[in-house]
Design a protein around this motif. Structure first.
Motif: not given
Length: 320
Positions: A2, A29, A32, A36-37, A40, A61, A315-316, A318-320
């Motif tokens: 990461r 990224h 996206a 994503v966030t 969420a 994170d 979850d959001a 972890r999907s980044l």
């Protein structure tokens, strides 16, 4: 692996701000991450509403700095959640050689702060080390053990430690006995109108912090920024010993996901902050603060939404 993240802001429909930090490894990224966030955050806000609470959240994170926030910089009363600040200062003082965490002390029944767990409910004198008192403070939110440590460490030291860690909005004012006495002075706590006069529910008058700073405190513990080596490991082990699993842990019902944290409860307030660790090495500091419209002491939906919100945020990330 990461990578480091950089923040951007996106508005929510309710006027609050979502802090978004997105990985910059690829152009994909960069595109996206905000989507994503945002999704969420909208789902988290809806979950709070469905549970009948006003909610705040910050999820971070620990290794990349990516984050999701909902009203995360608004001050709130912290009550028992401030015990984490107390333990951070306790272990930092021990690391500096100013405090012996293994020192044994005798505690009579008469000198204990009343409470619902731990030595607060014991009838006889006990002898414990300071670090075993710290264990009880987290494991069963022992108010009597916490107030003994407050006397040993001191409010000034706790507040200085938070300032040293850059958490200037995180301030200790009251012991657990102070909070109990303030609540007992208001016999009509079931009346929502009466709560406006309760000082320990007002962040301007009592122990206070923000979801962002409580998540940052947990991240600092896990990064060895509070103390290092064996003391850092011991502090993390203490914070991993909480008995209550009905809030944040309920969102992560997996044998291989570890949740460490601390709850806090006052009339209408239910909070938890902690760290969620995945077997692939992912580490996420999360703080969820809620305030219910109802004054009922038992509100399972208000407890459960803390786990739901934490899971949506993690979850959001972890999907980044």
């Amino acid at each position: 692996m990461r990578e480091a993240a950089s923040p951007s802001n996106a508005p929510l429909g309710d006027g609050s701000t979502v802090q978004i930090a997105m990985g910059q490894t690829t152009a994909g990224h960069a595109v996206a991450g905000p989507a994503v966030t945002r999704r969420a955050s909208a789902r988290i806000t809806a979950a709070f509403a469905d549970a009948g609470v006003t909610g705040q959240l910050h999820a971070l994170d620990i290794d990349t700095g990516a984050s999701v926030s909902v009203a995360a910089t608004q001050l709130a009363a912290t009550s028992s959640l401030h015990k984490v600040c107390l333990l951070a200062a306790f272990y930092r003082e021990a690391a500096a050689g100013r405090l012996d965490r293994t020192r044994q002390i005798d505690i009579t029944a008469a000198e204990r702060t009343p409470g619902l767990s731990g030595i607060a409910v014991m009838r006889d004198a006990v002898r414990l080390s300071l670090r075993d008192l710290a264990t009880l403070v987290v494991a069963v939110s022992d108010n009597a053990a916490a107030d003994i440590l407050w006397r040993e460490v001191g409010f000034a030291t706790v507040n200085r430690t938070m300032a040293e860690l850059g958490l200037s909005d995180t301030v200790a004012v009251h012991s657990m006995a102070d909070i109990r006495d303030a609540l007992r002075a208001h016999p009509n706590l079931a009346d929502p109108a009466a709560l406006a006069d309760v000082s320990v529910l007002s962040p301007t008058q009592t122990n206070r912090s923000t979801p962002r700073q409580m998540a940052e405190l947990f991240a600092a513990v896990w990064r060895d920024e509070v103390c290092t080596g064996d003391l850092g490991e011991e502090l993390r082990a203490v914070l991993g010993g909480q008995a209550w699993t009905h809030r944040m842990s309920s969102g992560f019902p997996f044998d291989d996901v570890r949740v460490s944290g601390k709850t806090a409860t006052l009339p209408t307030l239910r909070h938890e902050a902690g760290v969620v660790e995945y077997p692939d090495g992912g580490r996420y500091a999360v703080a969820v603060f809620t305030r219910a419209a109802s004054t009922a002491a038992v509100l399972p939906a208000a407890d459960a939404v803390i786990g739901t919100a934490a899971r949506l945020a993690v979850d959001a990330l972890r999907s980044l």
